[in-house]
Design a protein around this motif. Structure first.
Motif, PDB file in Angstrom:
ATOM      1  N   PHE A  97      80.005  27.111  33.821  1.00  0.00           N
ATOM      2  CA  PHE A  97      79.551  26.060  34.729  1.00  0.00           C
ATOM      3  C   PHE A  97      79.021  24.925  33.873  1.00  0.00           C
ATOM      4  O   PHE A  97      78.058  25.103  33.118  1.00  0.00           O
ATOM      5  N   ILE A 108      78.765  32.153  33.977  1.00  0.00           N
ATOM      6  CA  ILE A 108      78.765  32.665  35.346  1.00  0.00           C
ATOM      7  C   ILE A 108      79.469  34.016  35.350  1.00  0.00           C
ATOM      8  O   ILE A 108      80.660  34.099  35.052  1.00  0.00           O
ATOM      9  N   GLU A 132      91.133  31.047  32.686  1.00  0.00           N
ATOM     10  CA  GLU A 132      89.908  30.356  32.327  1.00  0.00           C
ATOM     11  C   GLU A 132      89.438  29.582  33.552  1.00  0.00           C
ATOM     12  O   GLU A 132      90.199  28.844  34.160  1.00  0.00           O
ATOM     13  N   ILE A 133      88.173  29.800  33.922  1.00  0.00           N
ATOM     14  CA  ILE A 133      87.638  29.153  35.120  1.00  0.00           C
ATOM     15  C   ILE A 133      86.425  28.323  34.733  1.00  0.00           C
ATOM     16  O   ILE A 133      85.487  28.839  34.133  1.00  0.00           O
ATOM     17  N   THR A 134      86.473  27.055  35.035  1.00  0.00           N
ATOM     18  CA  THR A 134      85.362  26.174  34.684  1.00  0.00           C
ATOM     19  C   THR A 134      84.904  25.384  35.894  1.00  0.00           C
ATOM     20  O   THR A 134      85.680  24.623  36.482  1.00  0.00           O
ATOM     21  N   PHE A 135      83.645  25.570  36.256  1.00  0.00           N
ATOM     22  CA  PHE A 135      83.047  24.769  37.318  1.00  0.00           C
ATOM     23  C   PHE A 135      82.403  23.539  36.704  1.00  0.00           C
ATOM     24  O   PHE A 135      81.985  23.561  35.540  1.00  0.00           O
ATOM     25  N   ARG A 136      82.321  22.515  37.517  1.00  0.00           N
ATOM     26  CA  ARG A 136      81.711  21.281  37.057  1.00  0.00           C
ATOM     27  C   ARG A 136      80.851  20.804  38.209  1.00  0.00           C
ATOM     28  O   ARG A 136      81.294  20.789  39.359  1.00  0.00           O
TER      29      ARG A 136
END
Lengths: 149, 149
Positions: A97, A108, A132-136
């Motif tokens: 995150f 996370i 690959e998971i990226t929150f912003r």
DNA sequence: CTTGCAACTTGGAATCATTCCATTTTGGTT
DNA sequence: AACCAAAATGGAATGATTCCAAGTTGCAAG
């Protein structure tokens, strides 16, 4: 839990040996620094922290050692946009995150099912080795003190 | 469907006007080139394609125009690892699949529910403005001819 | 129209993370 | 104790991107 998925200082010598690599003061220190403050530091930040204890170390060595740790599987690289690569010793499957207000990156934890759900959205013929998971966005202060950068 | 979420050449003038920006030959051509071949080109690749039609254009302009298109919301940047930024005129919510064998990047359509599911994994206090999902693996040839790079 | 001017384009220099390279040092073996 | 491949070092090179100062252009007001 096996040494392979642990993130403790002693895992290093073992992992290095397994890969036919040497244990050196530089590698040990850099790994220790990563475990010590898990704020996803850049190579340059690692360099600064490490110099405090080993003033003669060079930036090239920091890059080399980080690369070695990544090869060993003890550290993961985290790339956000075009910013400098960050290094993360958290080996559990997790997302990131990116707090746009503070610039901090938080880990996370992900429920185990999420990966199979994600793989399910792939059309036939696509084989995913990783996701690959990226929150912003933005997070309230001190939600996850341990991973604040 | 509104112009806002379409990806057609005429959306450009409108979007630029909405942002108080000018329509220029360079901006129009670059946008057209992106719509024409949706293979997630780098700025350099866009430069090459655009020079064929407008030989005098400069690389700096290509960067400037791509940045403008991103600001307008007509184009999205795609960053994979430390590789050069790629540009994508697909405005529908989608993930990316990076084929490590061929180097190609494919768009993966996502079912509408996936975003709420992903937001559900965030601890309280985390507000996500966006999520980026990137698969890494290999795909069988011609699974998605339109998005092969 | 034509003038005015901010917005835009341009080429080249500057930046900055990262990699490369040639040399020196070192860990661990014989 | 000598040896040598692996590792560390400093400095140069790379490459994508940004910056900058100067020239050009779209367009609105007269």
């Amino acid at each position: 839990m096996s040494t392979a998925t642990q993130t403790n200082p002693d895992a290093l010598a073992q992992r290095l040996a397994d890969s036919g690599l040497r244990s050196t003061p530089q590698r040990e220190l850099i790994y220790r620094v990563l475990l010590d403050k898990r704020d996803h530091p850049t190579a340059d930040q690692v360099f600064t922290r490490v110099k405090a204890e080993l003033p003669g170390i060079s930036l090239a060595t920091v890059y080399n050692c980080l690369e070695t740790l990544v090869q060993c599987g003890l550290v993961k690289q985290v790339n956000l946009e075009r910013e400098p690569t960050r290094y993360c010793p958290n080996l559990h499957p997790h997302a990131h995150f990116h707090d746009e207000r503070t610039g901090a990156t938080h880990d996370i934890d992900l429920p185990p099912g999420i990966f199979s759900e994600l793989r399910a959205v792939l059309p036939p013929g696509y084989e995913a080795a990783g996701v690959e998971i990226t929150f912003r966005g933005s997070a309230v202060a001190d939600a996850h003190p341990a991973s604040v950068q």
